[in-house]
Scaffold this motif. Structure first.
Motif, mmCIF file in Angstrom:
data_model
loop_
_atom_site.group_PDB
_atom_site.id
_atom_site.type_symbol
_atom_site.label_atom_id
_atom_site.label_comp_id
_atom_site.label_asym_id
_atom_site.label_seq_id
_atom_site.Cartn_x
_atom_site.Cartn_y
_atom_site.Cartn_z
ATOM 1 N N ASP A 170 0.814 -1.218 0.000
ATOM 2 C CA ASP A 170 0.000 0.000 0.000
ATOM 3 C C ASP A 170 0.847 1.267 0.000
ATOM 4 O O ASP A 170 0.406 2.310 -0.467
ATOM 5 N N ASN A 171 2.069 1.185 0.534
ATOM 6 C CA ASN A 171 2.867 2.408 0.639
ATOM 7 C C ASN A 171 4.288 2.297 0.083
ATOM 8 O O ASN A 171 5.045 3.247 0.174
ATOM 9 N N GLU A 191 7.860 5.625 -2.310
ATOM 10 C CA GLU A 191 7.126 5.572 -1.051
ATOM 11 C C GLU A 191 5.921 6.494 -1.086
ATOM 12 O O GLU A 191 5.965 7.557 -1.686
ATOM 13 N N ALA A 216 2.405 8.312 5.026
ATOM 14 C CA ALA A 216 1.167 8.127 5.793
ATOM 15 C C ALA A 216 0.455 9.472 5.936
ATOM 16 O O ALA A 216 1.027 10.535 5.657
ATOM 17 N N GLU A 217 -0.788 9.450 6.389
ATOM 18 C CA GLU A 217 -1.565 10.689 6.540
ATOM 19 C C GLU A 217 -0.902 11.677 7.492
ATOM 20 O O GLU A 217 -1.031 12.879 7.338
ATOM 21 N N ASN A 218 -0.166 11.181 8.490
ATOM 22 C CA ASN A 218 0.515 12.068 9.431
ATOM 23 C C ASN A 218 1.906 12.467 8.938
ATOM 24 O O ASN A 218 2.643 13.142 9.647
ATOM 25 N N ASP A 273 4.456 10.395 8.148
ATOM 26 C CA ASP A 273 5.515 9.427 8.436
ATOM 27 C C ASP A 273 5.850 8.601 7.204
ATOM 28 O O ASP A 273 4.978 8.255 6.412
ATOM 29 N N PRO A 282 7.209 5.070 5.383
ATOM 30 C CA PRO A 282 7.049 3.644 5.682
ATOM 31 C C PRO A 282 8.285 3.104 6.393
ATOM 32 O O PRO A 282 9.382 3.656 6.244
ATOM 33 N N ALA A 309 0.900 -4.402 5.197
ATOM 34 C CA ALA A 309 0.300 -3.390 4.317
ATOM 35 C C ALA A 309 0.009 -3.966 2.933
ATOM 36 O O ALA A 309 0.279 -3.339 1.919
#
Length: 168
Positions: free
Chosen positions: A40-41, A108, A111-113, A115, A117, A152
């Motif tokens: 996913d990432n 990559e 993430a929403e925040n 960060d 992976p 993931a």
């Protein structure tokens, strides 16, 4: 407690000494390899070269460790540890349980925040070597394939076009 530990070490040493005749065959190998990893990432792929060590016990239990450098989607490095069973004889197909780690450059998705992976990315799976031929001095293997899954929704496809090992 110290006496129990000491006795355990003595027993383990004597058992190992009794089986010292069953030393594993060790082969150092080079191979042409490739990998595609997608989750996913993280996405990474490439073709390259690798070097490793292959261990074979008299009971046909086999182990393998290797490191590879791949060029394609950046410069990635993969490491693998594997354990499995290899058929006895000149034609020696094998099947392994594997754990692959992917290091280095890759595509990559944060993430929403914000960060990144985790590093390394990993996958666990199986590897088959259907065209492996053993000689007294080592082995030659062609068209090895592996498939693994990880966190993931990760999927890892790996292959070796040609692998040549020299036995020590």
């Amino acid at each position: 407690m110290k006496k129990i530990l000491f006795i355990t070490i003595i027993i383990a040493t004597s058992i190992f000494s009794a089986h010292s005749q069953d030393r594993p065959g060790i082969s150092i190998f080079l191979h042409q390899t490739g990998m595609y990893y997608s989750s996913d990432n993280i996405t990474s792929e490439g073709l390259g070269l690798g070097i490793g060590a292959h261990f074979l016990h008299k009971s046909q239990i086999a182990g393998q460790v290797d490191a590879n450098i791949l060029w394609g989607n950046g410069n990635a490095i993969t490491t693998r540890i594997a354990a499995g069973y290899e058929k006895k004889g000149k034609w020696a197909p094998a099947i392994y349980a594997t754990c692959n780690l992917l290091w280095g450059q890759r595509t990559e998705i944060l993430a929403e925040n914000g960060d990144r992976p985790p590093l390394p990315a990993w996958a666990a799976g199986v590897r088959v070597t259907p065209l492996k031929f053993r000689t007294g001095r080592g082995y030659v293997s062609a068209l090895e394939f592996g498939y693994g899954v990880g966190p993931a929704k990760a999927m890892s496809l790996e292959f070796s076009v040609l692998s040549i090992g020299i036995r020590f």
